[in-house]
Design a protein around this motif. Structure first.
Motif, PDB file in Angstrom:
ATOM      1  N   SER A   1       0.834  -1.206   0.000  1.00 25.58           N
ATOM      2  CA  SER A   1       0.000   0.000   0.000  1.00 25.58           C
ATOM      3  C   SER A   1       0.864   1.249   0.000  1.00 25.58           C
ATOM      4  N   LEU A   2       1.957   1.221   0.746  1.00 24.05           N
ATOM      5  CA  LEU A   2       2.871   2.364   0.751  1.00 24.05           C
ATOM      6  C   LEU A   2       3.575   2.505  -0.599  1.00 24.05           C
ATOM      7  N   MET A   3       4.132   1.406  -1.107  1.00 24.22           N
ATOM      8  CA  MET A   3       4.885   1.478  -2.366  1.00 24.22           C
ATOM      9  C   MET A   3       4.025   1.960  -3.526  1.00 24.22           C
ATOM     10  N   TRP A   4       2.782   1.570  -3.564  1.00 23.55           N
ATOM     11  CA  TRP A   4       1.920   1.900  -4.706  1.00 23.55           C
ATOM     12  C   TRP A   4       1.337   3.312  -4.635  1.00 23.55           C
ATOM     13  N   THR A   5       1.503   3.998  -3.496  1.00 22.86           N
ATOM     14  CA  THR A   5       0.938   5.353  -3.388  1.00 22.86           C
ATOM     15  C   THR A   5       1.994   6.412  -3.121  1.00 22.86           C
ATOM     16  N   PHE A   6       3.122   6.038  -2.518  1.00 27.96           N
ATOM     17  CA  PHE A   6       4.204   6.987  -2.241  1.00 27.96           C
ATOM     18  C   PHE A   6       4.999   7.208  -3.519  1.00 27.96           C
ATOM     19  N   ARG A   7       5.871   8.206  -3.526  1.00 25.47           N
ATOM     20  CA  ARG A   7       6.668   8.510  -4.709  1.00 25.47           C
ATOM     21  C   ARG A   7       7.559   7.320  -5.083  1.00 25.47           C
ATOM     22  N   GLY A   8       7.878   7.211  -6.359  1.00 24.73           N
ATOM     23  CA  GLY A   8       8.711   6.121  -6.846  1.00 24.73           C
ATOM     24  C   GLY A   8       7.907   5.095  -7.624  1.00 24.73           C
ATOM     25  N   ILE A   9       8.622   4.087  -8.124  1.00 28.71           N
ATOM     26  CA  ILE A   9       8.023   3.077  -8.999  1.00 28.71           C
ATOM     27  C   ILE A   9       7.974   1.745  -8.253  1.00 28.71           C
ATOM     28  N   PRO A  10       6.777   1.250  -7.909  1.00 33.54           N
ATOM     29  CA  PRO A  10       6.683   0.004  -7.150  1.00 33.54           C
ATOM     30  C   PRO A  10       7.166  -1.180  -7.973  1.00 33.54           C
ATOM     31  N   THR A  11       7.924  -2.045  -7.320  1.00 28.66           N
ATOM     32  CA  THR A  11       8.549  -3.190  -7.993  1.00 28.66           C
ATOM     33  C   THR A  11       8.389  -4.432  -7.128  1.00 28.66           C
ATOM     34  N   LEU A  12       8.006  -5.542  -7.751  1.00 24.03           N
ATOM     35  CA  LEU A  12       7.753  -6.779  -7.010  1.00 24.03           C
ATOM     36  C   LEU A  12       8.598  -7.910  -7.583  1.00 24.03           C
ATOM     37  N   TYR A  13       9.319  -8.593  -6.705  1.00 26.11           N
ATOM     38  CA  TYR A  13      10.121  -9.753  -7.075  1.00 26.11           C
ATOM     39  C   TYR A  13       9.197 -10.949  -7.270  1.00 26.11           C
ATOM     40  N   TYR A  14       9.440 -11.705  -8.333  1.00 28.40           N
ATOM     41  CA  TYR A  14       8.499 -12.755  -8.736  1.00 28.40           C
ATOM     42  C   TYR A  14       8.095 -13.649  -7.564  1.00 28.40           C
ATOM     43  N   GLY A  15       6.809 -13.923  -7.474  1.00 28.86           N
ATOM     44  CA  GLY A  15       6.270 -14.808  -6.451  1.00 28.86           C
ATOM     45  C   GLY A  15       5.891 -14.135  -5.154  1.00 28.86           C
ATOM     46  N   SER A  16       6.348 -12.891  -4.921  1.00 28.09           N
ATOM     47  CA  SER A  16       6.017 -12.229  -3.661  1.00 28.09           C
ATOM     48  C   SER A  16       4.515 -12.031  -3.515  1.00 28.09           C
ATOM     49  N   GLU A  17       3.797 -12.068  -4.639  1.00 27.77           N
ATOM     50  CA  GLU A  17       2.344 -11.905  -4.578  1.00 27.77           C
ATOM     51  C   GLU A  17       1.664 -13.076  -3.872  1.00 27.77           C
ATOM     52  N   ILE A  18       2.397 -14.179  -3.661  1.00 26.30           N
ATOM     53  CA  ILE A  18       1.857 -15.283  -2.860  1.00 26.30           C
ATOM     54  C   ILE A  18       2.824 -15.637  -1.726  1.00 26.30           C
ATOM     55  N   GLU A  19       3.716 -14.695  -1.394  1.00 24.08           N
ATOM     56  CA  GLU A  19       4.755 -14.909  -0.373  1.00 24.08           C
ATOM     57  C   GLU A  19       5.575 -16.166  -0.682  1.00 24.08           C
ATOM     58  N   PHE A  20       5.917 -16.328  -1.944  1.00 21.70           N
ATOM     59  CA  PHE A  20       6.656 -17.484  -2.441  1.00 21.70           C
ATOM     60  C   PHE A  20       8.012 -17.591  -1.741  1.00 21.70           C
ATOM     61  N   GLN A  21       8.281 -18.764  -1.177  1.00 18.62           N
ATOM     62  CA  GLN A  21       9.564 -19.076  -0.534  1.00 18.62           C
ATOM     63  C   GLN A  21       9.899 -18.117   0.602  1.00 18.62           C
ATOM     64  N   LYS A  22       8.896 -17.600   1.282  1.00 24.40           N
ATOM     65  CA  LYS A  22       9.160 -16.653   2.365  1.00 24.40           C
ATOM     66  C   LYS A  22      10.047 -17.297   3.428  1.00 24.40           C
ATOM     67  N   GLY A  23      11.008 -16.525   3.914  1.00 20.21           N
ATOM     68  CA  GLY A  23      11.930 -16.998   4.935  1.00 20.21           C
ATOM     69  C   GLY A  23      13.027 -17.913   4.428  1.00 20.21           C
ATOM     70  N   LYS A  24      12.989 -18.272   3.136  1.00 23.73           N
ATOM     71  CA  LYS A  24      14.004 -19.180   2.597  1.00 23.73           C
ATOM     72  C   LYS A  24      15.265 -18.395   2.216  1.00 23.73           C
ATOM     73  N   GLN A  25      16.407 -19.082   2.366  1.00 18.71           N
ATOM     74  CA  GLN A  25      17.662 -18.464   1.975  1.00 18.71           C
ATOM     75  C   GLN A  25      17.610 -18.098   0.494  1.00 18.71           C
ATOM     76  N   ILE A  26      17.977 -16.871   0.167  1.00 21.71           N
ATOM     77  CA  ILE A  26      17.828 -16.409  -1.214  1.00 21.71           C
ATOM     78  C   ILE A  26      18.782 -17.133  -2.139  1.00 21.71           C
ATOM     79  N   ASP A  27      20.027 -17.322  -1.704  1.00 19.24           N
ATOM     80  CA  ASP A  27      21.028 -17.933  -2.574  1.00 19.24           C
ATOM     81  C   ASP A  27      22.034 -18.679  -1.724  1.00 19.24           C
ATOM     82  N   CYS A  28      22.306 -19.926  -2.102  1.00 19.89           N
ATOM     83  CA  CYS A  28      23.348 -20.682  -1.398  1.00 19.89           C
ATOM     84  C   CYS A  28      24.331 -21.293  -2.381  1.00 19.89           C
ATOM     85  N   GLY A  29      24.385 -20.731  -3.605  1.00 17.68           N
ATOM     86  CA  GLY A  29      25.297 -21.285  -4.599  1.00 17.68           C
ATOM     87  C   GLY A  29      24.918 -22.713  -4.923  1.00 17.68           C
ATOM     88  N   SER A  30      25.933 -23.530  -5.150  1.00 17.78           N
ATOM     89  CA  SER A  30      25.677 -24.939  -5.488  1.00 17.78           C
ATOM     90  C   SER A  30      25.687 -25.843  -4.274  1.00 17.78           C
TER      91      SER A  30
END
Length: 993
Positions: free
Chosen positions: A812-841
């Motif tokens: 709600s803040l991002m879509w109404t405050f100044r700037g361009i709102p941007t969403l990382y894929y899957g955040s619309e369903i809280e995809f992989q929430k709390g998971k480590q973003i990157d652990c290499g191989s």
């Protein structure tokens, strides 16, 4: 010998502690004993000679109406002033026992200058009043008196300080200092003041300068030593035997040098021409490229960079190119040596697209890792050398899985969410052990075939997005290549041997095979074949020390390790012409722009012309395909001066050349200037702060880019955070929108790292964002996100897991405050929430924040407009039913319907509430004014009267006293009251209701 420092001149703490830009007004103390006292007769005279500037008013006569302190005013209109010198009149006043006077000025016919109703408070001695500014000097002082002794003509620059007058306080060598504040200097030309001084038998003088109102430049308390003759003093630099800075410059008749090392290379029916920069006694302003060959005859094209991409040529035709350099005076060098290239067959790719060319602030951004989004073609899936080790094989989840076909297939899903711009990870051919993300570029001129399919090339994706009214922002990397270098520029050869220990790793050479990451090499059975990268025999021109000698160390398997076996910046394996040769030691130091980040990221020498030409030529290709903008990776690791001199002008020039000036204006470049701290300036280093990259340079640096980078780093860091430019471009003036000033804009916008770092809590992100906005050229262009493929808030290594309510509030803040709102894929369903973003191989991708999203997208989607889904079936229907999906859809509908929320400036003046503000955008027939509050109650005072309608509930409020109060809507909810607005937009959802 004790240095003379008269106390009447404030010292470092009060004058130039951080250079001229730190000057601040202060009152001059009384004359100290160290300075010769004025003669008693002068003190008894107690007179004031008032000089008044007439050029601005252009009155036929000027009168001084005054009252000595404690005395009576003269009879209106006062005493007529007499001509003093050009543009000045004067009047001497006997003050009696008073030490000053009150004064106003008029034309004798009822037109007054009374200092805005405050009158002028003037002292004694020589006083100037110029356009409301009071100073102490004689503007008509003789600047060239006759003298039989030595003379010093001193020019002093006020271009940096902005002083409106200047005095010189001085003492000839061996003589006495003048009385404070010294003698007035005369205006010589714009930004320069001049005074000629008699030195008698002395050959030099000590001096300090002031503006007559207590602000001093005393060379950081050291005073200036100035010799006889002509001298200039500018930004604390003394230049002896100087040329008159106000003299007309001699005509420039010297031509630039001839461009050297001109090369031309053909790909299909395009030719890339590059050359080394020419030099000039002033500066080279452009190059003229002359092409001969083909049926169109001779063609001459002007370009601003040292690379030119010539496209749409005839097939199988030889073209010859020469280059001339041109300076600002029109002097032109001789033509360079010829370079020839022969085109091949016309490429089968579709015709170039055309960028949509609209204001980027209107387009919310959906960010995808293309290889992890949706698999439209399994034939191009590749697991790479780490497929088994990583655990991906066990999950049947190759790292390269998603592709352009999948993205084309799911554009309607993204449009159904309401997004009109898609940010895709780098598309160039990559090469490393684990390169699915795209940041290990190998051939910057080739699209990675693991992303393409028949009928679904990169060009097809761009065209398909444009057909749906959606933009494509391409992630680009200028800072580094893969550890294996950049094909066409430099690729290192490493030591390797196919012995009993290493034959499993070093593939047998296949001279007829070229790595493309997709095609399987028949001998090795690998698509990640490496037989072209190694040699047992020392290659010709090798510069790596101790080639092939054992290091004494062992690999994890116990195998012998050799010198020059792995790419490294310190081994001598990478020539300085193409790559930097050190590891970063200080992330806020100068080496952050000139050393390697990581062993997989070979750091380009971006101050080298061959590297600049390679990269400019490569990215010209993607501009020509019609992409709508570039997200710039690791922008902070390239000096701003290099961006401003080379890469950003090249982008603007190419877009303008291909698509016109309006498209170039809206080609959106936004940089990742990664600052992982919560303060306004990154640990006090302006060179490593995001907002710094939004500004042009403020001075000229050396022509050599490497020297210029060091000069800029030192200059800007010495000026410090308090002396950086500021802007009101994001802010309303009261309730009024004003035309933004982009004259000092660099061409690069930024990802809002400060809000990103503080998005653990929306209120915290909001407060921090506001605090930084005056230091950004125009914060309404900031790209705002909560988390990404790199970090969550507060430099968290996991995807955001603050909860659905907190996500809704952040959105709600991002879509109404100044700037361009941007969403990382899957955040619309809280995809992989709390998971480590990157652990290499070291772990399967399925367990990380970069997991494959396609399972949630299976099925069909039909959309009719942004944020409006007509029908959905299969698993994607379940995805589209999730609460945050509904939330973001409606936010996009509301933002798209209210121009103030897209392009408006904002203000919190007269506003109370946690996250409450007003926004307005006015242009032509559009005047959009909105009052916004997120989560909490808010009150607004001093707003325009009229009818306000809430875009969330449809509630109507009539304002007749400039006041409006809004009850708290609840966490994640908001209210958007729009003056003369459309009313309720969309339907109620789980949060917006």
């Amino acid at each position: 010998m004790r240095r003379h420092r008269p106390l009447a001149r404030p010292h470092a703490a009060g004058a130039l502690a951080a250079g001229l830009l730190a000057l601040s007004a202060m009152t001059t103390p009384s004359t100290p004993s160290a300075v010769a006292a004025e003669p008693a007769a002068a003190a008894e005279a107690n007179t004031a000679t008032v000089f008044y500037y007439t050029k601005t008013k252009n009155w036929p006569a000027t009168y001084l109406h005054y009252a000595p302190d404690g005395g009576s005013w003269t009879t209106v209109p006062g005493a007529r002033m007499e001509a003093a010198c050009t543009d000045w009149v004067k009047k001497s006043v006997d003050l009696g026992s008073a030490t000053g006077l009150r004064a106003t000025f008029n034309d004798g016919s009822g037109t007054w200058d009374n200092n805005g109703g405050n009158d002028y408070a003037l002292g004694s001695g020589a006083i100037t009043v110029k356009d409301g500014v009071i100073a102490h000097s004689d503007p008509c002082a003789d600047t060239d008196p006759g003298s039989s002794g030595n003379q010093a003509t001193v020019y002093y620059s006020t271009a940096t300080s902005g002083w409106t007058t200047a005095n010189i306080h001085y003492a000839p060598a061996g003589g006495s200092w003048t009385a404070t504040p010294g003698v007035g200097m005369a205006a010589a030309c714009t930004g320069w003041w001049k005074k000629t001084l008699d030195l008698g038998t002395a050959t030099s003088l000590k001096a300090a300068f002031n503006n007559g109102n207590g602000v001093w430049d005393n060379n950081n308390s050291a005073d200036y030593t100035i010799p006889a003759g002509t001298t200039t003093v500018r930004d604390r630099t003394v230049t002896e035997d100087a040329k008159d800075p106000c003299a007309a410059e001699e005509a420039d008749t010297e031509a630039p040098t001839t461009p050297a090392k001109v090369t031309a290379s053909a790909t299909d029916t395009s030719v890339v021409v590059s050359w080394d920069p020419a030099t000039d006694n002033t500066a080279v302003t452009k190059y003229q490229v002359t092409r001969t060959g083909g049926s169109k005859g001779t063609v001459v094209t002007d370009v601003g960079s040292t690379v030119y991409s010539d496209t749409g040529l005839e097939e199988n035709t030889a073209y010859t190119y020469t280059v001339k350099a041109v300076d600002a005076a029109g002097n032109t060098s001789s033509a360079s040596a010829e370079a020839t290239a022969t085109t091949g067959e016309k490429a089968p790719a579709p015709a170039s697209g055309t960028p949509l060319g609209t204001d980027p602030r209107k387009d919310p951004i959906y960010f995808v890792l293309t290889a992890r989004f949706y698999d439209g073609d399994s034939s191009n899936n590749r697991g790479g050398s780490q497929h088994t080790k990583s655990g991906n094989a066990a999950n049947n989840d190759p790292m390269f899985r998603g592709d352009f076909k999948g993205l084309v297939d799911k554009l309607d899903y993204i449009k159904g969410l309401g997004f009109s711009a898609v940010w895709v990870t780098p598309v160039v051919l990559n090469r490393s052990d684990y390169d699915y993300h795209g940041y290990h570029g190998y051939d910057f001129y080739k699209v990675d075939p693991r992303l393409e399919s028949a009928g679904a090339s990169y060009q097809d994706l761009i065209n398909a997005a444009h057909a749906k009214g959606m933009k494509i922002y391409q992630d680009v990397v200028y800072n580094h290549s893969s550890r294996w270098g950049a094909k066409g520029l430099f690729t290192p050869t490493v030591y390797g041997v196919r012995d009993s220990q290493w034959s499993w790793y070093y593939d047998e050479k296949n001279e007829g095979f070229e790595y493309d990451a997709l095609t399987v090499e028949p001998k090795s059975g690998k698509s990640y074949y490496n037989g072209d990268l190694w040699s047992t025999a020392e290659p010709s021109g090798n510069t790596c020390l101790n080639w092939g000698k054992p290091t004494g160390g062992k690999s994890a398997e116990g195998y012998t390790l050799y010198n020059c076996q792995w790419p490294s910046p310190t081994s001598g394996m990478f020539p300085k012409t193409y790559y930097h040769q050190c590891w970063i030691g200080n992330w806020e130091g100068e080496d952050a722009r000139s050393c390697w980040l990581h062993e997989d990221l070979a750091d380009f020498n971006t101050e080298s012309a061959p590297v600049q030409n390679y990269l400019i030529g490569a990215y010209d290709k993607y501009i020509d395909m019609g992409v709508d903008g570039f997200r710039v990776d690791t922008a902070v690791h390239i000096p701003r001066v290099t961006w401003n001199r080379r890469f950003l002008p090249a982008i603007e020039e190419r877009v303008t050349q291909k698509f016109g000036a309006e498209a170039a204006k809206n080609f959106f470049v936004f940089g990742e200037v990664a600052a992982f701290v919560n303060d306004k300036w990154n640990r006090g280093s302006v060179n490593h702060s995001a907002q710094f990259y939004t500004w042009k340079e403020r001075k000229e640096y050396s022509a050599d880019d490497e020297a210029a980078a060091l000069e800029q780093f030192t200059y800007e860091n010495n000026l410090g955070t308090g002396n950086q430019p500021t802007s009101t471009n994001a802010f309303l003036n009261g309730n009024s929108y004003h035309t933004p000033d982009h004259s000092q804009f660099s061409g690069m916008n930024i990802i809002d790292m400060r809000m990103h770092m503080n998005f653990g809590d929306a209120q915290n992100a909001y407060n921090n964002g506001k605090d930084s906005d005056d230091s950004v050229n125009d914060a309404t262009y900031n790209v705002v996100y909560v988390d990404s493929h790199d970090y969550g808030p507060n430099k968290s290594s996991t995807r955001y897991s603050g909860g659905t309510d907190a996500w809704a509030e952040n959105m709600s803040l991002m879509w109404t405050f100044r700037g361009i709102p941007t969403l990382y894929y899957g955040s619309e369903i809280e995809f992989q929430k709390g998971k480590q973003i990157d652990c290499g191989s070291s772990c399967p991708l399925a367990t990380t924040g970069r997991a494959y999203y396609g399972d949630h997208l299976a099925g069909d989607v039909q959309v009719s407009d942004f944020g409006t889904v007509d029908s959905a079936s299969g698993e994607v229907a379940t995805t589209l039913s999730q609460p945050l999906v509904k939330h973001v859809q409606r936010l996009n509908q509301i933002r798209r319907a209210v121009p103030a929320l897209q392009t408006g400036q904002y203000s919190t003046e007269g506003v109370s509430g946690g996250m409450a503000f007003k926004r307005r955008y006015t242009s032509g027939g559009t005047d959009s004014f909105a009052l916004v509050t997120v989560t909490d109650t808010a009150t607004y005072a001093g707003i325009p009267d009229g009818t306000y309608r809430d875009a969330v509930t449809g509630d109507v409020k009539t304002v007749s006293d400039g006041k409006l109060t809004v009850a708290a809507p609840g966490k994640g909810n908001l209210r958007v009251y729009v003056l003369n607005g459309p009313g309720k937009i969309g339907t109620d959802g789980p949060y917006l209701k």
